[in-house]
Design an enzyme around this catalytic site. Structure first.
Site, short mmCIF file in Angstrom:
data_model
loop_
_atom_site.label_atom_id
_atom_site.label_comp_id
_atom_site.label_asym_id
_atom_site.label_seq_id
_atom_site.Cartn_x
_atom_site.Cartn_y
_atom_site.Cartn_z
N SER A 203 58.25 -51.55 -33.01
CA SER A 203 59.13 -52.85 -32.64
C SER A 203 58.94 -53.98 -35.17
O SER A 203 60.09 -53.64 -35.00
CB SER A 203 57.93 -53.91 -32.57
OG SER A 203 58.27 -53.51 -31.45
N HIS A 249 56.44 -58.33 -35.43
CA HIS A 249 57.93 -58.49 -35.55
C HIS A 249 58.97 -59.46 -36.77
O HIS A 249 59.08 -59.24 -37.95
CB HIS A 249 58.21 -59.29 -34.07
CG HIS A 249 57.80 -58.42 -33.30
ND1 HIS A 249 58.58 -58.59 -32.17
CD2 HIS A 249 57.70 -57.14 -33.37
CE1 HIS A 249 58.20 -57.58 -30.76
NE2 HIS A 249 58.16 -56.97 -31.62
#
Length: 298
Positions: A203, A249
């Protein structure tokens, strides 16, 4: 003086951008400086001023082949590759291969690859970790997934975002962007996350590609609304869904934006210095953060 909306000198409407003459489905705001035909990032070849299309470069050489000084280059100065998605395919294959291995071996393999703040984390039972010198986990955790939906979303993002970026940046620069974004996401998780919070998956790297896509679209004067909407939606999921490591993220996104800005805005005369200097600066920040956090834990 105000200009008429439809005049050639007025602001560009992203909905009426022309398509690349070689790839009509790709809208672009860049034209060849010689023939003035619209060209997409894959067809852009750096010239002394602006960009030229492949045909004009071949015609300019007089031999049907570009001279050494004018070899096809991407917008970031990378070489034009025959397969502009090769690195993306390799990265996708590595992620899928590790996922299959995890399915076959189970949590025991995950325990050897996952990134966690302190040891032993719950529910994992790894005996060692980054704090004990296993820095390889910053890399292996980027390719480790447990849930089918997790790898599915990440690999879709890798394919959709990675291919155009690889074509625009070139293989080496694109690979540096991917790896450094993933490392930055892992480093922020390692520094900020709670002692029992595990982190795994690509991610951070995918968010780095998303940030880089926004920078590239801005550089090419494309309509920013689609990428802004996609970024906002992903950030909404990041901070509202449970079980998501927001640190990975955010870390990947910030690194991706910084690296991409250095890649596409580097002045031509100092392009390599600025581009690789930006990558080195991001890597240095990652290393300092990991060393600092490790000193707190040991």
């Amino acid at each position: 003086m105000d200009q008429a909306p439809g005049s050639p000198q007025g602001p560009r409407d992203a909905q009426h951008l022309p398509g690349c003459y070689r790839h009509p489905d790709r809208e672009t705001g860049i034209s060849c400086t010689r023939c003035e035909r619209p060209i997409c990032p894959e067809c852009m070849i750096s010239a002394s001023v602006g960009f030229q299309c492949p045909e004009c470069v071949r015609e300019g050489s007089g031999t049907g082949h570009a001279p050494a000084a004018n070899q096809p280059r991407t917008i970031a100065g990378g070489s034009i590759a025959a397969d502009p998605r090769l690195i993306t395919k390799i990265l996708l294959g590595l992620n899928v291969a590790v996922f299959i291995a995890v399915l076959a071996v189970g949590d025991r393999l995950v325990n050897e690859l996952v990134l966690v703040g302190e040891w032993p984390p719950y529910p994992f039972v790894a005996e060692d970790g980054v704090a004990e010198g296993q820095w390889y986990r910053l890399v292996t955790s980027m390719f480790t997934h447990q849930e089918p939906w997790h790898i599915a979303f990440n690999m879709l993002g890798l394919w959709w975002l990675g291919g155009p970026l690889e074509a625009a940046l070139g293989r080496a620069r694109y690979l540096a962007l991917y790896m450094l974004s993933g490392l930055a996401g892992g480093a922020l998780t390692y520094v900020v996350a709670g002692a029992s919070q595990a982190s795994l998956g690509a991610s951070g790297a995918i968010f780095g590609l998303l940030g880089a896509t926004a920078v590239l679209m801005r550089r090419l004067n494309y309509d920013m609304r689609p990428v802004i909407a996609l970024l906002a939606l992903n950030l909404l999921f990041t901070f509202t869904w449970s079980g998501i490591a927001w640190e990975a993220h955010v870390g990947g996104l910030v690194a991706g934006v910084a690296i991409a800005y250095g890649m596409v805005h580097a002045p031509r005369e100092r392009r390599a210095l600025v581009q690789w200097g930006t990558c080195a600066a991001v890597l240095l920040v990652v290393l300092v953060a990991v060393v600092f956090r490790t000193a707190q834990l040991v």
